[in-house]
Design a protein around this motif. Structure first.
Motif, mmCIF file in Angstrom:
data_model
loop_
_atom_site.group_PDB
_atom_site.id
_atom_site.type_symbol
_atom_site.label_atom_id
_atom_site.label_comp_id
_atom_site.label_asym_id
_atom_site.label_seq_id
_atom_site.Cartn_x
_atom_site.Cartn_y
_atom_site.Cartn_z
ATOM 1 N N ILE A 1 0.836 -1.203 0.000
ATOM 2 C CA ILE A 1 0.000 0.000 0.000
ATOM 3 C C ILE A 1 0.867 1.248 0.000
ATOM 4 O O ILE A 1 0.621 2.206 -0.736
ATOM 5 C CB ILE A 1 -0.939 0.007 1.235
ATOM 6 N N GLY A 2 1.918 1.233 0.840
ATOM 7 C CA GLY A 2 2.802 2.393 0.914
ATOM 8 C C GLY A 2 3.549 2.651 -0.382
ATOM 9 O O GLY A 2 3.704 3.789 -0.810
ATOM 10 N N LEU A 3 3.990 1.560 -1.030
ATOM 11 C CA LEU A 3 4.761 1.698 -2.273
ATOM 12 C C LEU A 3 3.887 2.098 -3.463
ATOM 13 O O LEU A 3 4.395 2.640 -4.444
ATOM 14 C CB LEU A 3 5.462 0.373 -2.597
ATOM 15 N N THR A 4 2.606 1.805 -3.377
ATOM 16 C CA THR A 4 1.728 2.069 -4.525
ATOM 17 C C THR A 4 0.726 3.173 -4.240
ATOM 18 O O THR A 4 0.827 4.274 -4.772
ATOM 19 C CB THR A 4 0.992 0.781 -4.927
ATOM 20 N N VAL A 5 -0.224 2.890 -3.371
ATOM 21 C CA VAL A 5 -1.339 3.808 -3.147
ATOM 22 C C VAL A 5 -0.876 5.155 -2.596
ATOM 23 O O VAL A 5 -1.227 6.214 -3.122
ATOM 24 C CB VAL A 5 -2.381 3.174 -2.190
ATOM 25 N N VAL A 6 -0.061 5.121 -1.526
ATOM 26 C CA VAL A 6 0.346 6.376 -0.891
ATOM 27 C C VAL A 6 1.296 7.164 -1.793
ATOM 28 O O VAL A 6 1.159 8.380 -1.969
ATOM 29 C CB VAL A 6 1.004 6.110 0.487
ATOM 30 N N ALA A 7 2.285 6.459 -2.401
ATOM 31 C CA ALA A 7 3.231 7.142 -3.287
ATOM 32 C C ALA A 7 2.515 7.792 -4.467
ATOM 33 O O ALA A 7 2.774 8.949 -4.807
ATOM 34 C CB ALA A 7 4.281 6.154 -3.790
ATOM 35 N N LEU A 8 1.606 7.047 -5.081
ATOM 36 C CA LEU A 8 0.857 7.609 -6.202
ATOM 37 C C LEU A 8 -0.116 8.666 -5.715
ATOM 38 O O LEU A 8 -0.319 9.688 -6.374
ATOM 39 C CB LEU A 8 0.097 6.501 -6.934
ATOM 40 N N GLY A 9 -0.682 8.431 -4.539
ATOM 41 C CA GLY A 9 -1.689 9.360 -4.023
ATOM 42 C C GLY A 9 -1.165 10.766 -3.827
ATOM 43 O O GLY A 9 -1.831 11.738 -4.209
ATOM 44 N N THR A 10 0.051 10.904 -3.264
ATOM 45 C CA THR A 10 0.587 12.249 -3.057
ATOM 46 C C THR A 10 0.993 12.910 -4.374
ATOM 47 O O THR A 10 1.195 14.123 -4.427
ATOM 48 C CB THR A 10 1.805 12.223 -2.103
ATOM 49 N N SER A 11 1.115 12.093 -5.446
ATOM 50 C CA SER A 11 1.462 12.645 -6.759
ATOM 51 C C SER A 11 0.253 12.801 -7.670
ATOM 52 O O SER A 11 0.405 13.207 -8.827
ATOM 53 C CB SER A 11 2.501 11.739 -7.450
ATOM 54 N N LEU A 12 -0.940 12.479 -7.185
ATOM 55 C CA LEU A 12 -2.136 12.613 -8.021
ATOM 56 C C LEU A 12 -2.361 14.044 -8.523
ATOM 57 O O LEU A 12 -2.762 14.233 -9.676
ATOM 58 C CB LEU A 12 -3.374 12.114 -7.267
ATOM 59 N N PRO A 13 -2.114 15.086 -7.691
ATOM 60 C CA PRO A 13 -2.276 16.448 -8.231
ATOM 61 C C PRO A 13 -1.369 16.712 -9.425
ATOM 62 O O PRO A 13 -1.813 17.287 -10.428
ATOM 63 C CB PRO A 13 -1.907 17.339 -7.031
ATOM 64 N N GLU A 14 -0.088 16.286 -9.333
ATOM 65 C CA GLU A 14 0.817 16.458 -10.467
ATOM 66 C C GLU A 14 0.341 15.650 -11.676
ATOM 67 O O GLU A 14 0.390 16.116 -12.817
ATOM 68 C CB GLU A 14 2.241 16.004 -10.105
ATOM 69 N N LEU A 15 -0.127 14.416 -11.408
ATOM 70 C CA LEU A 15 -0.576 13.540 -12.488
ATOM 71 C C LEU A 15 -1.730 14.163 -13.266
ATOM 72 O O LEU A 15 -1.662 14.325 -14.488
ATOM 73 C CB LEU A 15 -0.996 12.180 -11.912
ATOM 74 N N PHE A 16 -2.789 14.544 -12.565
ATOM 75 C CA PHE A 16 -3.966 15.067 -13.249
ATOM 76 C C PHE A 16 -3.693 16.443 -13.860
ATOM 77 O O PHE A 16 -4.202 16.753 -14.938
ATOM 78 C CB PHE A 16 -5.164 15.120 -12.291
ATOM 79 N N THR A 17 -2.887 17.255 -13.171
ATOM 80 C CA THR A 17 -2.577 18.579 -13.723
ATOM 81 C C THR A 17 -1.750 18.462 -14.995
ATOM 82 O O THR A 17 -2.050 19.112 -16.003
ATOM 83 C CB THR A 17 -1.823 19.426 -12.680
ATOM 84 N N SER A 18 -0.713 17.640 -14.989
ATOM 85 C CA SER A 18 0.160 17.516 -16.157
ATOM 86 C C SER A 18 -0.545 16.852 -17.336
ATOM 87 O O SER A 18 -0.416 17.291 -18.484
ATOM 88 C CB SER A 18 1.423 16.717 -15.806
ATOM 89 N N VAL A 19 -1.294 15.791 -17.060
ATOM 90 C CA VAL A 19 -2.017 15.113 -18.140
ATOM 91 C C VAL A 19 -3.074 16.042 -18.736
ATOM 92 O O VAL A 19 -3.243 16.118 -19.959
ATOM 93 C CB VAL A 19 -2.660 13.804 -17.631
ATOM 94 N N THR A 20 -3.775 16.783 -17.868
ATOM 95 C CA THR A 20 -4.773 17.732 -18.364
ATOM 96 C C THR A 20 -4.114 18.838 -19.177
ATOM 97 O O THR A 20 -4.614 19.233 -20.239
ATOM 98 C CB THR A 20 -5.559 18.349 -17.180
ATOM 99 N N ALA A 21 -2.972 19.349 -18.696
ATOM 100 C CA ALA A 21 -2.254 20.394 -19.425
ATOM 101 C C ALA A 21 -1.792 19.888 -20.784
ATOM 102 O O ALA A 21 -1.895 20.587 -21.801
ATOM 103 C CB ALA A 21 -1.069 20.894 -18.608
ATOM 104 N N ALA A 22 -1.273 18.655 -20.827
ATOM 105 C CA ALA A 22 -0.828 18.075 -22.093
ATOM 106 C C ALA A 22 -2.002 17.920 -23.053
ATOM 107 O O ALA A 22 -1.900 18.244 -24.243
ATOM 108 C CB ALA A 22 -0.160 16.724 -21.845
ATOM 109 N N ARG A 23 -3.124 17.450 -22.529
ATOM 110 C CA ARG A 23 -4.308 17.252 -23.371
ATOM 111 C C ARG A 23 -4.829 18.569 -23.923
ATOM 112 O O ARG A 23 -5.333 18.644 -25.038
ATOM 113 C CB ARG A 23 -5.402 16.555 -22.538
ATOM 114 N N LYS A 24 -4.686 19.658 -23.157
ATOM 115 C CA LYS A 24 -5.170 20.962 -23.577
ATOM 116 C C LYS A 24 -4.149 21.723 -24.425
ATOM 117 O O LYS A 24 -4.396 22.848 -24.828
ATOM 118 C CB LYS A 24 -5.541 21.802 -22.345
ATOM 119 N N GLY A 25 -2.979 21.125 -24.660
ATOM 120 C CA GLY A 25 -1.967 21.775 -25.483
ATOM 121 C C GLY A 25 -1.057 22.716 -24.723
ATOM 122 O O GLY A 25 -0.350 23.517 -25.328
#
Length: 326
Positions: free
Chosen positions: A222-246
């Motif tokens: 859980i720590g290696l996956t869920v928590v590590a990814l969880g704290t990076s979710l803002p970066e993930l969604f922001t960057s993917v959304t920014a890339a999708r929007k050009g």
């Protein structure tokens, strides 16, 4: 019954992340356009610091509570994931044009700060003095960005190809209503989007952790996956959304800026509060973090863009690293 409730919370969390990222990216890009500030600068500062708040909250709170030993693992894991997963996924969705200044200055600075932390940790801890150095470097970094903005607020760095310009500079996904708003309204939309993203990431991490426990998955996984990814979710969604929007500048600036913020500000503040233990077991992860940054620099140097193949290689790289951890 409980697992159904947690699945519902998980779905709500993802909806908040998606909607918050849309609002955050539109607000930040619109604010950059209104104030004539390069999108890259907005990405490296406002967006990067905002999306790094979960990592900052976890690490600084741990230092205050006397549990600073989780700080290094949290930051290194997040930085590796930011480059290999988030930039990898963003580039796989759409190739990202990279500004020459990112190749010449920001990425080498990220590599240097990664190396500095490695050296600081060789004696087993990041000390108070080390933390002061990190904060001074962070202040110098912000000062350089400010000078760049003042000296060249709207000057293009080089003539990019038409395809590069189309992928990195045209805000094709912007809401017309947002771009017609005042800077103060855009700032409000950016802040509101960030609050929604953090709320969504918190709900997602908590519900996913609960589901994992119900299914009997170990705390270590859980720590290696869920928590590590969880704290990076803002970066993930922001960057993917920014890339999708050009908005490639925001996507790239978000990740590079977030990693620098994590290394200098988060670890700097944490070690000033309490010395941060640096276990020898972190050295491999630290090397992987540095190699990921070097690979990113190598990918961008030749054609000043991150291609889909680069993105796919990054995703495979993280998969190999994750398998090694397990």
């Amino acid at each position: 019954m409980e697992i159904c409730l947690q699945v519902l919370f998980l779905a709500i969390g993802f909806v908040l992340l998606i909607k918050g990222a849309d609002l955050f990216v539109d607000g930040a890009a619109g604010l950059a356009e209104k104030l004539k500030i390069p999108q890259l600068i907005i990405g490296l500062t406002v967006v990067a610091m905002g999306t790094s708040m979960p990592e900052a909250a976890v690490s600084i709170s741990a230092a205050v509570k006397g549990n600073a030993d989780i700080t290094i693992g949290n930051i290194l894991g997040s930085n590796i994931l930011n480059i290999l997963i988030i930039l990898g996924l963003s580039a796989t969705i759409t190739p990202l044009a990279v500004k020459p200044s990112t190749i010449r200055y920001e990425l080498p600075f990220l590599i240097c700060t990664t190396a500095i932390l490695f050296i600081q940790g060789l004696d087993g801890a990041v000390s108070f003095a080390d933390g002061i150095l990190q904060l001074l470097l962070f202040a110098a970094y912000l000062a350089c960005l400010l000078l760049t903005t003042v000296k060249r607020p709207s000057m293009p760095e080089v003539a990019l190809s038409a395809k590069d310009c189309e992928s990195s500079m045209v805000p094709s996904g912007h809401s017309v209503n947002l771009l017609n708003q005042s800077p103060w309204r855009l700032l409000f939309f950016t802040a509101a989007g960030l609050v929604i993203i953090i709320a969504g990431s918190t709900m997602t991490v908590e519900s996913a952790s609960a589901i994992a426990r119900i299914l009997g998955i170990s705390e270590r996984v859980i720590g290696l996956t869920v928590v590590a990814l969880g704290t990076s979710l803002p970066e993930l969604f922001t960057s993917v959304t920014a890339a999708r929007k050009g908005n490639a500048d925001i996507a790239m600036g978000n990740i590079v800026g977030s990693n620098i913020f994590n290394l200098l500000f988060v670890i700097g503040v944490s070690s000033v509060i309490s010395p941060v233990p640096y276990s020898a077991s972190f050295r491999f992860d630290h090397i992987i973090s540095g190699v990921a940054a070097l690979f990113l620099l190598a990918c961008c140097t030749k054609k000043q863009r991150l291609s889909r193949w680069h993105g796919i290689l990054m995703l495979f790289g993280y998969a190999a690293y994750f398998i090694y951890l397990l």
